[in-house]
Motif scaffolding. Sequence first.
Motif, PDB file in Angstrom:
ATOM      1  N   ALA A   4    -117.037 -13.453 -79.001  1.00 15.49           N
ATOM      2  CA  ALA A   4    -117.065 -12.079 -79.491  1.00 15.49           C
ATOM      3  C   ALA A   4    -117.781 -11.173 -78.516  1.00 15.49           C
ATOM      4  O   ALA A   4    -118.665 -11.592 -77.769  1.00 15.49           O
ATOM      5  N   GLN A   6    -119.580  -7.133 -77.846  1.00 22.33           N
ATOM      6  CA  GLN A   6    -120.747  -6.435 -78.363  1.00 22.33           C
ATOM      7  C   GLN A   6    -120.531  -6.034 -79.813  1.00 22.33           C
ATOM      8  O   GLN A   6    -119.460  -5.601 -80.220  1.00 22.33           O
ATOM      9  N   ASN A   7    -121.609  -6.210 -80.647  1.00 22.99           N
ATOM     10  CA  ASN A   7    -121.593  -5.804 -82.041  1.00 22.99           C
ATOM     11  C   ASN A   7    -120.451  -6.443 -82.823  1.00 22.99           C
ATOM     12  O   ASN A   7    -119.898  -5.845 -83.747  1.00 22.99           O
ATOM     13  N   LYS A   9    -117.473  -7.058 -81.987  1.00 23.69           N
ATOM     14  CA  LYS A   9    -116.120  -6.637 -81.651  1.00 23.69           C
ATOM     15  C   LYS A   9    -115.434  -7.731 -80.850  1.00 23.69           C
ATOM     16  O   LYS A   9    -116.049  -8.673 -80.376  1.00 23.69           O
ATOM     17  N   GLY A  10    -114.111  -7.582 -80.686  1.00 24.82           N
ATOM     18  CA  GLY A  10    -113.400  -8.483 -79.805  1.00 24.82           C
ATOM     19  C   GLY A  10    -113.847  -8.287 -78.367  1.00 24.82           C
ATOM     20  O   GLY A  10    -114.596  -7.356 -78.042  1.00 24.82           O
ATOM     21  N   GLU A  34    -121.566  -6.603 -73.204  1.00 24.33           N
ATOM     22  CA  GLU A  34    -120.218  -7.155 -73.328  1.00 24.33           C
ATOM     23  C   GLU A  34    -120.126  -8.495 -72.580  1.00 24.33           C
ATOM     24  O   GLU A  34    -120.941  -8.804 -71.704  1.00 24.33           O
ATOM     25  N   ASP A  75    -109.625  -7.192 -77.646  1.00 21.50           N
ATOM     26  CA  ASP A  75    -109.125  -6.030 -78.403  1.00 21.50           C
ATOM     27  C   ASP A  75    -109.175  -4.739 -77.602  1.00 21.50           C
ATOM     28  O   ASP A  75    -108.687  -3.715 -78.037  1.00 21.50           O
ATOM     29  N   ARG A  76    -109.787  -4.790 -76.389  1.00 26.53           N
ATOM     30  CA  ARG A  76    -109.833  -3.622 -75.506  1.00 26.53           C
ATOM     31  C   ARG A  76    -109.594  -4.090 -74.077  1.00 26.53           C
ATOM     32  O   ARG A  76    -110.006  -5.195 -73.700  1.00 26.53           O
TER      33      ARG A  76
END
Length: 293
Positions: A4, A6-7, A9-10, A34, A75-76
């Motif tokens: 995973a 940061q925080n 997220k993906g 990240e 995811d980004r």
Amino acid sequence: MVSAGQNGKGRLAIIAGSGLLPVYVADAARQAGENPVIIALTDEADRDWSAFDHANLGVGNFAGLEAMFRRHGVDRVVMSGGVARRPPWREIHPTWRVIKELPLTIRTLLSGGDNAVLQMVIRLIEAGGVQVVGAHEIAPDLLATTGPLGRHSPSAEDLRDIAQGAKAADVLGLLDVGQGAVSVGGRVVALEGAEGTDKMIERVAELRAAGRISTRRRGVLVKLCKPQQDVRADLPSIGVSTVSNAKKAGLAGVAIEAGRALILDRQAVIAAADEAGIFVCGIDRGLSAEGFM
């Protein structure tokens, strides 16, 4: 293995072409917490990515790209670095989404400008549920600021060259050809094409040596975003090599678009410009014709 970001997220993926920009983006992502995965483009990426989770993929390997996104929980994605070669259609490995748009994809690769190609790639990536973000969103410190960055500032003649170069760069950008122009004594003497900024500046040096350009007037390199450009990819950028080549070409300085252009290794660029006796400045054309007064 999925890890995973940061925080919760993906993960962030960085599609890395040539040059230093992918390195700065990757380092900035790590500093922000990240855990980026690097997708190094075959025959384009020229840095050592062994310190990161990474894989090598061909420029046209959409299927491999989508598989990497799934494998690492991406995811980004950031698209960064230079890409010198467009893939021939035989090297395209499509997903079903790409297959549906294959005729348009091939036409764009064959005849579209760089911005058209990048917009197509962004659309195909985001169709798979992955968000494309700009390099400046991950590494905002790279963005150019308004005004002179070092000890030297443009003269009145330089300001006229900035204004003229900006007009030429805008027209060039509307044609989706390039982002840069050189003006000497109010005369546009070079426009950036597929060869890139450094090669364009080398042409200026050759023209000056051949007597085709005035040796009394110095001139300015101007780099701007294309008016229609998607700022998530291919922002104009300069580095130490830009300053070095500008000095060799006898230019007085370099002007780039504040907030929409990147400076790679800012302190080294400023030091090189100060030593060379040339200016580097960020221009905001919303302020005045010259961009920062």
